[in-house]
Design an enzyme around this catalytic site. Structure first.
Site, PDB file in Angstrom:
ATOM      1  N   ASP A  42      31.889 -31.461 -23.383  1.00 54.25           N
ATOM      2  CA  ASP A  42      31.862 -31.725 -21.981  1.00 54.25           C
ATOM      3  C   ASP A  42      30.433 -31.311 -21.314  1.00 54.25           C
ATOM      4  O   ASP A  42      29.883 -30.243 -21.613  1.00 54.25           O
ATOM      5  CB  ASP A  42      32.962 -30.870 -21.202  1.00 54.25           C
ATOM      6  N   TYR A  47      23.458 -30.133 -15.947  1.00 57.24           N
ATOM      7  CA  TYR A  47      23.402 -29.190 -16.906  1.00 57.24           C
ATOM      8  C   TYR A  47      22.090 -29.360 -17.623  1.00 57.24           C
ATOM      9  O   TYR A  47      21.481 -28.396 -18.404  1.00 57.24           O
ATOM     10  CB  TYR A  47      24.568 -29.228 -18.089  1.00 57.24           C
ATOM     11  N   LYS A  72      29.223 -36.041 -16.335  1.00 56.97           N
ATOM     12  CA  LYS A  72      29.229 -36.123 -14.939  1.00 56.97           C
ATOM     13  C   LYS A  72      28.146 -36.609 -14.140  1.00 56.97           C
ATOM     14  O   LYS A  72      26.959 -36.159 -14.501  1.00 56.97           O
ATOM     15  CB  LYS A  72      29.802 -34.672 -14.213  1.00 56.97           C
ATOM     16  N   HIS A 104      30.766 -35.555 -10.388  1.00 58.46           N
ATOM     17  CA  HIS A 104      30.815 -34.011 -10.684  1.00 58.46           C
ATOM     18  C   HIS A 104      31.372 -33.349  -9.355  1.00 58.46           C
ATOM     19  O   HIS A 104      31.989 -32.246  -9.617  1.00 58.46           O
ATOM     20  CB  HIS A 104      29.301 -33.670 -10.693  1.00 58.46           C
ATOM     21  N   ASN A 136      36.029 -31.678  -9.354  1.00 56.19           N
ATOM     22  CA  ASN A 136      36.063 -30.618  -8.248  1.00 56.19           C
ATOM     23  C   ASN A 136      36.742 -31.109  -7.029  1.00 56.19           C
ATOM     24  O   ASN A 136      36.321 -30.857  -5.851  1.00 56.19           O
ATOM     25  CB  ASN A 136      34.729 -29.884  -7.932  1.00 56.19           C
ATOM     26  N   GLN A 157      38.780 -32.819 -13.128  1.00 50.11           N
ATOM     27  CA  GLN A 157      38.392 -31.489 -13.855  1.00 50.11           C
ATOM     28  C   GLN A 157      38.090 -30.535 -12.309  1.00 50.11           C
ATOM     29  O   GLN A 157      37.318 -30.909 -11.752  1.00 50.11           O
ATOM     30  CB  GLN A 157      37.147 -31.724 -14.669  1.00 50.11           C
ATOM     31  N   PRO A 185      38.213 -21.093 -17.933  1.00 51.99           N
ATOM     32  CA  PRO A 185      39.596 -20.375 -18.193  1.00 51.99           C
ATOM     33  C   PRO A 185      39.541 -18.755 -18.333  1.00 51.99           C
ATOM     34  O   PRO A 185      40.509 -18.165 -18.375  1.00 51.99           O
ATOM     35  CB  PRO A 185      39.765 -21.274 -19.452  1.00 51.99           C
ATOM     36  N   LEU A 186      38.405 -18.420 -18.641  1.00 49.56           N
ATOM     37  CA  LEU A 186      37.929 -17.019 -18.823  1.00 49.56           C
ATOM     38  C   LEU A 186      37.401 -16.082 -17.736  1.00 49.56           C
ATOM     39  O   LEU A 186      37.032 -15.045 -17.717  1.00 49.56           O
ATOM     40  CB  LEU A 186      36.921 -16.590 -19.750  1.00 49.56           C
ATOM     41  N   LYS A 229      33.719 -22.425 -22.785  1.00 44.46           N
ATOM     42  CA  LYS A 229      32.425 -22.592 -23.320  1.00 44.46           C
ATOM     43  C   LYS A 229      32.121 -20.852 -23.903  1.00 44.46           C
ATOM     44  O   LYS A 229      32.595 -19.925 -23.488  1.00 44.46           O
ATOM     45  CB  LYS A 229      31.545 -22.562 -22.148  1.00 44.46           C
ATOM     46  N   SER A 230      31.429 -21.143 -25.004  1.00 45.89           N
ATOM     47  CA  SER A 230      30.804 -19.954 -25.894  1.00 45.89           C
ATOM     48  C   SER A 230      29.572 -20.397 -26.683  1.00 45.89           C
ATOM     49  O   SER A 230      29.420 -21.329 -27.025  1.00 45.89           O
ATOM     50  CB  SER A 230      31.801 -19.348 -26.578  1.00 45.89           C
ATOM     51  N   ARG A 235      33.467 -16.656 -31.497  1.00 44.26           N
ATOM     52  CA  ARG A 235      34.265 -16.769 -30.389  1.00 44.26           C
ATOM     53  C   ARG A 235      34.617 -18.294 -30.266  1.00 44.26           C
ATOM     54  O   ARG A 235      35.585 -18.781 -29.803  1.00 44.26           O
ATOM     55  CB  ARG A 235      33.413 -16.393 -29.163  1.00 44.26           C
ATOM     56  N   GLU A 238      37.451 -18.722 -32.302  1.00 46.32           N
ATOM     57  CA  GLU A 238      38.482 -17.910 -31.789  1.00 46.32           C
ATOM     58  C   GLU A 238      39.090 -18.722 -30.740  1.00 46.32           C
ATOM     59  O   GLU A 238      40.408 -19.041 -30.627  1.00 46.32           O
ATOM     60  CB  GLU A 238      37.935 -16.621 -31.036  1.00 46.32           C
TER      61      GLU A 238
END
Length: 278
Positions: A42, A47, A72, A104, A136, A157, A185-186, A229-230, A235, A238
């Site tokens: 994504d 970005y 986007k 976007h 959004n 999204q 999500p985090l 995202k990481s 991670r 993970e």
């Protein structure tokens, strides 16, 4: 995989790339993510990393049919400029089709959103974009769009996490056959603060998982496409393995109760990113 209303399928777990601004690091992350098993990426014009993602996907050796790209459009423009910018994404990503193209941010003039959407419909009808959607958009902004367009959005999204469960929006989208894709999500690390931490930590220990994995697994359990995202390889793995965690209904309900309607990102109804630029 998630099947959209037009029967096009996307992986239900992807990699978000917001704030991946360092070219070398971004390319490394994409290649490591591919090695781990990610196939859905994504991004967005805003970005400024589409070109690097395109380079990494080429370098990976994957066939075009083996990976999926969501991108986007940056702001709103005349129809001619909108077409030009979409083709720029094709060039930067080095692809001949885009899997999912999103507006976007909504403009505060409903007519401008419709005008932008009409160009998206053109690309979709030509087969250059396999699915089109929004990002959004609130329910109320969608209600000003849907009755006036030929093709109903396939995806919306939005920010989604235990502090902002989007229960009412999910019901609305389900009623219209629109797939929700959740970002953030985090909670920008706020999962590790109260009132969220105690509940999530107890559930995480039960499944021998991390709190981040539980938040991702919770979204997947709700049939939401999740895009954590990481830039850290450990991670990344993970987060990817969160798809293997099947939460019990009792635990899903406990997480649902954490909803406080708390946003970590801009409010769509008051955003400053969806303005019109000729």
């Amino acid at each position: 995989m998630i099947k959209l209303s037009n029967n096009y399928e996307l992986p239900n777990l992807g990699l978000g790339t917001f704030l991946m601004n360092d070219d070398a690091e971004t390319k490394r992350v994409i290649l490591e993510a591919i090695e781990i098993g990610y196939r859905h990426f994504d991004t967005a014009q805003m970005y400024f990393n589409e070109h690097v993602i395109g380079d990494a996907l080429l370098a990976s050796g994957l066939k075009r049919s083996e990976f999926f790209i969501t991108t986007k459009l940056n702001r709103h423009h005349s129809k001619a400029k909108t077409r030009e910018l979409i083709y720029k994404s094709f060039a930067d990503l080095k692809v001949d089709y885009i899997d999912l193209l999103l507006i976007h941010w909504p403009n505060h003039d409903d007519k401008i959103n419709i005008q932008t959407w009409e160009v998206f419909e053109e690309f979709y009808e030509k087969g250059l974009v396999k699915a089109i959607g929004l990002s959004n958009f609130t329910r109320y902004q969608m209600e000003q769009l849907i009755p006036h367009v030929k093709i109903k959005p396939h995806v919306n999204q939005v920010e989604m996490h235990p502090g902002l469960s989007q229960v009412n929006l999910i019901k609305y989208l389900n009623d219209h056959g629109i797939q929700l894709m959740g970002y953030g999500p985090l909670m920008r690390g706020n999962l590790f603060n109260e009132p969220y931490f105690s509940v999530l930590d107890k559930i995480a220990k039960k499944y021998k998982a991390s709190i981040a994995q539980i938040a991702i697994a919770w979204g997947l359990a709700k049939n939401v496409i999740m895009i954590p995202k990481s830039v850290n390889k450990e991670r990344l793995g993970e987060n990817f393995n969160a798809s293997k965690i099947i939460l019990k209904e009792e635990d899903i309900k406990l997480i649902d109760k954490l909803n406080t309607g708390r946003r970590m990102y801009a409010d769509p109804a008051n955003n400053v990113y969806g303005n019109f630029i000729e």
